[in-house]
Design an enzyme around this catalytic site. Structure first.
Site, PDB file in Angstrom:
ATOM      1  N   TYR A  26      45.400  -3.353 -32.138  1.00 34.75           N
ATOM      2  CA  TYR A  26      44.385  -4.296 -31.652  1.00 34.75           C
ATOM      3  C   TYR A  26      44.306  -5.544 -32.526  1.00 34.75           C
ATOM      4  O   TYR A  26      43.907  -6.603 -32.060  1.00 34.75           O
ATOM      5  CB  TYR A  26      42.997  -3.629 -31.646  1.00 34.75           C
ATOM      6  CG  TYR A  26      42.630  -2.927 -30.370  1.00 34.75           C
ATOM      7  CD1 TYR A  26      43.487  -2.010 -29.777  1.00 34.75           C
ATOM      8  CD2 TYR A  26      41.396  -3.160 -29.762  1.00 34.75           C
ATOM      9  CE1 TYR A  26      43.127  -1.353 -28.625  1.00 34.75           C
ATOM     10  CE2 TYR A  26      41.034  -2.507 -28.609  1.00 34.75           C
ATOM     11  CZ  TYR A  26      41.903  -1.602 -28.037  1.00 34.75           C
ATOM     12  OH  TYR A  26      41.532  -0.948 -26.894  1.00 34.75           O
TER      13      TYR A  26
ATOM     14  N   ASP B 232      40.867   4.604 -27.895  1.00 35.50           N
ATOM     15  CA  ASP B 232      40.343   3.919 -26.709  1.00 35.50           C
ATOM     16  C   ASP B 232      40.682   4.732 -25.455  1.00 35.50           C
ATOM     17  O   ASP B 232      39.822   5.008 -24.616  1.00 35.50           O
ATOM     18  CB  ASP B 232      40.965   2.517 -26.618  1.00 35.50           C
ATOM     19  CG  ASP B 232      40.506   1.759 -25.386  1.00 35.50           C
ATOM     20  OD1 ASP B 232      39.299   1.782 -25.097  1.00 35.50           O
ATOM     21  OD2 ASP B 232      41.364   1.151 -24.707  1.00 35.50           O
TER      22      ASP B 232
ATOM     23  N   ASP C 287      38.062   7.506 -23.053  1.00 35.03           N
ATOM     24  CA  ASP C 287      37.790   7.384 -21.613  1.00 35.03           C
ATOM     25  C   ASP C 287      38.117   8.700 -20.912  1.00 35.03           C
ATOM     26  O   ASP C 287      37.379   9.168 -20.045  1.00 35.03           O
ATOM     27  CB  ASP C 287      38.639   6.272 -20.979  1.00 35.03           C
ATOM     28  CG  ASP C 287      37.906   4.939 -20.898  1.00 35.03           C
ATOM     29  OD1 ASP C 287      37.141   4.646 -21.832  1.00 35.03           O
ATOM     30  OD2 ASP C 287      38.104   4.206 -19.909  1.00 35.03           O
TER      31      ASP C 287
HETATM   32  C1  IPM Z   1      36.001   0.180 -25.588  1.00 36.15           C
HETATM   33  C2  IPM Z   1      36.456  -0.932 -24.676  1.00 36.15           C
HETATM   34  C3  IPM Z   1      36.943  -2.099 -25.526  1.00 36.15           C
HETATM   35  C4  IPM Z   1      38.120  -1.621 -26.353  1.00 36.15           C
HETATM   36  C5  IPM Z   1      37.298  -3.376 -24.749  1.00 36.15           C
HETATM   37  C6  IPM Z   1      36.176  -3.845 -23.870  1.00 36.15           C
HETATM   38  C7  IPM Z   1      37.769  -4.485 -25.653  1.00 36.15           C
HETATM   39  O1  IPM Z   1      37.431  -0.479 -23.804  1.00 36.15           O
HETATM   40  O2  IPM Z   1      35.087  -0.052 -26.401  1.00 36.15           O
HETATM   41  O3  IPM Z   1      36.529   1.279 -25.473  1.00 36.15           O
HETATM   42  O4  IPM Z   1      39.262  -1.646 -25.887  1.00 36.15           O
HETATM   43  O5  IPM Z   1      37.895  -1.202 -27.471  1.00 36.15           O
HETATM   44 MG    MG Z   2      37.742   1.622 -23.864  1.00 35.90          MG
END
Ligand code: IPM
Ligand code: MG
Length: 360
Positions: free
Chosen positions: A141, A248, A252
């Site tokens: 990132y 990340d 999810d």
């Molecule tokens: C998260 C989100 C963020 C990330 C985005 C919105 C930049 O997906 O907090 O998981 O990728 O970290």
């Molecule tokens: Mg995310």
């Protein structure tokens, strides 16, 4: 002493869910004696529209002075055509790096009332309680160089850099081991050490740090296998520690085990437990402004703030119990609705949590 909380609603459903968390905060102020002062600020697309920048200097000053930050979400179609460096997401990433919030705690906890809301069989997810510890200020990132360039032969090329220094790995590993010590004492470090040197190094350093935590059982797993195992048998995990990007993605995935991404809070902490608290879901532009988003992830993020940054563990539990209570009472926003159940709006859900708190 009164603590200052910077409140950054952001974009999309951000303002709607933050409004409900603020009602909960106000109830804690009025009925439970919590001494906090709320200071609003702009971030993301909302900040771009007002100032041209996703993280304006005023906001940065505000969050640096504050004791904690409560954030909604950033991003939306309106700003998608801007170059990456000027998009709303840069506001969020800027907050994380400017405040050095390297430790992102993402608990995936299944409320027993929601065992049927998951797309997985109830017996696979019942009792699920995983903590994902995601490295948040390094890795691909933030790695340099990055960009889109044109090669000598005229072909265009996009590139990013996955880089982790020893100190970055060591400090996130310590947070993960210390978290595991307070839980079931099992830590799984997730990497791609069979392909990527940066994560082969990650594995080496996590293994070295493990010598300081003899009570914690450390295992390693490749990220592809971890994704499969999370769906196949998620209860094998206690704490997972992983890189920024893998964290990340896996968080999810883990959210769906619990029924809805609308239920998962997060805390992003610096070395002194100053933190930013936000739901793990995004700005959900498709449902923004409809009063249907689930505010519980944000309210649970507020509970994490009470626990980690405001030193109010009992109030944190009180808020979490109020959330359990409204779920037990059968209240469901659309994302966690089951067949035959009525749904409530964002505001009704927030107000129900407030009522459950007041009934205490
Ligand atoms: C998260 C989100 C963020 C990330 C985005 C919105 C930049 O997906 O907090 O998981 O990728 O970290
Ligand atoms: Mg995310």
């Amino acid at each position: 002493m009164t603590k200052t909380i910077a409140v950054l609603p952001g974009d999309g459903i951000g303002p709607e869910i933050i409004a409900e968390a603020v009602k909960v905060l106000e109830t804690l102020q009025n009925d439970f004696g919590l001494a906090v002062q709320l200071e609003p600020g702009l971030v993301g697309g909302a900040a771009i529209d007002a100032t041209g920048y996703p993280l304006p200097a005023d906001t940065l000053e505000l969050v640096k002075k504050a004791d904690a930050v409560l954030l909604g979400a950033v991003g939306g179609a309106k700003w998608e055509r801007l170059p990456i460096a000027r998009r709303p997401e840069k506001g969020l990433l800027g907050l994380r790096s400017e405040l050095e919030l390297f430790a992102n705690l993402r608990p995936a906890l299944l409320f027993s009332e929601l065992a049927n809301a998951s797309t997985l069989k109830p017996e696979i997810v019942a009792g699920l309680d995983i903590l994902i510890v995601r490295e948040l200020t390094g890795g691909i990132y933030f790695g340099q160089p990055r960009g889109i360039r044109t090669l000598d032969n005229g072909e265009r090329q996009g590139f990013n850099t996955l880089v982790y220094s020893e100190s970055e790995i060591e400090r996130i590993a310590r947070v993960a081991f210390e978290s595991a010590e307070k839980r079931q004492k099992r830590l799984c470090s997730v990497d791609k050490a069979n392909v990527l040197e940066a994560t082969e190094f990650w594995r080496e350093i996590v293994t070295r740090v493990s010598q300081d935590y003899p009570n914690v059982q450390l295992t390693h797993m490749y990220v592809d296998n971890a994704a499969m195992q999370l769906v196949r048998a998620p209860k094998q995990f206690d704490v997972i520690v992983t890189t920024n990007m893998f964290g990340d993605i896996l968080s999810d995935l883990a959210s769906q085990l619990t029924g809805s991404i609308g239920m998962l809070p997060s805390a992003s902490l610096d070395a002194n437990n100053k933190g930013m608290y936000e739901p793990i879901h995004g700005s959900a532009p498709d449902i923004a402004g409809q009063n249907i988003a689930n505010p519980l992830a944000t309210i649970l993020s507020l509970a994490m703030m009470l626990r980690y940054s405001l030193n109010q563990p009992e109030l944190a539990t009180t808020v979490e119990n109020a959330v359990s209570q409204v779920l037990r009472d059968g209240l469901r926003t659309k994302d966690i609705q089951e067949p035959g159940q009525n749904t409530v709006s964002t505001r009704e859900m927030g107000e129900a949590v407030v009522a459950a708190l007041r009934a205490k």
